[in-house]
Design an enzyme around this catalytic site. Structure first.
Site, short mmCIF file in Angstrom:
data_model
loop_
_atom_site.label_atom_id
_atom_site.label_comp_id
_atom_site.label_asym_id
_atom_site.label_seq_id
_atom_site.Cartn_x
_atom_site.Cartn_y
_atom_site.Cartn_z
N CYS A 68 3.99 54.08 20.76
CA CYS A 68 2.65 54.65 20.93
C CYS A 68 2.17 55.14 19.57
CB CYS A 68 2.67 55.79 21.93
SG CYS A 68 1.07 56.64 22.07
N HIS A 146 0.17 43.32 23.62
CA HIS A 146 -1.28 43.52 23.68
C HIS A 146 -1.97 42.18 23.82
CE1 HIS A 146 -1.33 47.78 22.31
NE2 HIS A 146 -0.17 47.42 21.79
N GLU A 195 -4.79 50.55 29.18
CA GLU A 195 -3.40 50.61 28.76
C GLU A 195 -2.45 50.33 29.91
OE1 GLU A 195 -1.61 53.22 25.97
OE2 GLU A 195 -3.52 54.19 25.52
N CYS A 204 -5.88 54.11 21.76
CA CYS A 204 -4.57 53.46 21.75
C CYS A 204 -4.28 53.03 20.32
CB CYS A 204 -4.56 52.26 22.69
SG CYS A 204 -2.98 51.35 22.69
N GLY A 207 -2.94 49.58 20.05
CA GLY A 207 -4.05 48.69 20.40
C GLY A 207 -5.03 48.53 19.25
#
Length: 262
Positions: A68, A146, A195, A204, A207
């Site tokens: 993360c 992703h 997410e 994110c 992301g």
């Protein structure tokens, strides 16, 4: 049990130092925004045999995430502000490998961090049938999965329909984080995200890295230059190096300290 609620651009987690007996149930219980504290999940900060610290991430649904980007910046702030370290350059062990942080400190507190997110793999775009329509999207690995879809209007991105469907599409057997990005200008992107395991979030970090790397690969942004990725919670600054190593810079903030019943 003591928890610290922290956020990076509105991507909020509950931070706990050490081990807990049942992190899955704990995350489900206390992430609930009506009956719990409210968060996108919990992050355990632990000692590591191979780095300065280790982080484990559990989403709001209890699933464990590999990485993360917003969370790791807050880990850096957590360990520095609480006196677990006096280093401003840290290594953090994650399920995606060891990541390096450079902390920016003002008045004795961390305000932001730059994270070496490692090398990103941008795959060729694929066309899938999602919600009954053909969708061209670009799979990207930032250590976690992703897929980036470029659209003309990110403000009206189909997060709860197409995004939710992509998370569980058979093409992504481990599930996927679904980003929808709009090119605003040179090195300027607007991105919104659904997410994996958490649904719509304010930001994110991985992301944003995936989106910037996909934009560079597609020719929308320039390599080895700062790229602004505008998220619901604010802006991250991403630089994609020539070997597709990605550097991410953004803020980290403490919301509150809290005591909860286990």
């Amino acid at each position: 049990m003591h928890m610290t609620k922290m956020q990076g651009l509105g991507n909020d987690y509950l931070y706990i130092y050490g081990e807990v007996a049942d992190p899955v149930s704990l995350s489900i219980k206390y992430s609930d925004r009506h009956f719990g504290v409210g968060s996108d999940g919990i992050i355990l900060v632990q000692k590591s045999a191979v780095a300065d610290f280790k982080m484990r991430i559990f989403n709001a649904d209890g699933s464990e995430a590999k990485m993360c980007g917003n969370g790791i910046r807050c880990v850096g702030k957590y360990v520095y502000d609480k006196g677990y370290t006096d280093k401003t350059r840290l290594t953090i062990e994650t399920l995606s490998g060891i990541r390096t942080l450079e902390l920016t400190v003002r008045n004795g507190k961390v305000v932001s961090a730059t994270v070496n997110m490692g090398k990103v793999t941008v795959c060729e775009p694929v066309t899938l049938t999602v919600c009954g329509q053909a969708l061209t999207t670009t799979p990207v690995s930032v250590g976690n999965p992703h897929t980036v879809t470029f659209i003309p209007d990110a403000e009206n991105a189909p997060l709860t329909t197409v995004g939710a469907a992509l998370e569980h599409d058979a093409f992504f057997p481990e599930g996927v984080n679904a980003e929808f990005a709009q090119v605003l200008g040179e090195n300027d992107l607007r991105m919104r995200v659904w997410e994996r395991g958490s649904g719509i979030t304010m930001a994110c970090g991985t992301g944003a890295c995936a989106t910037a790397a996909a934009a560079v690969k597609a020719g929308y942004c320039k390599i080895d230059e700062d790229i602004s990725v505008r998220l619901d919670g604010g802006t991250l600054h991403i630089r994609v190096l020539p070997d597709y190593t990605v550097m991410m810079t953004g803020p980290a903030a403490t919301v509150c300290e809290c005591e909860v019943d286990e």
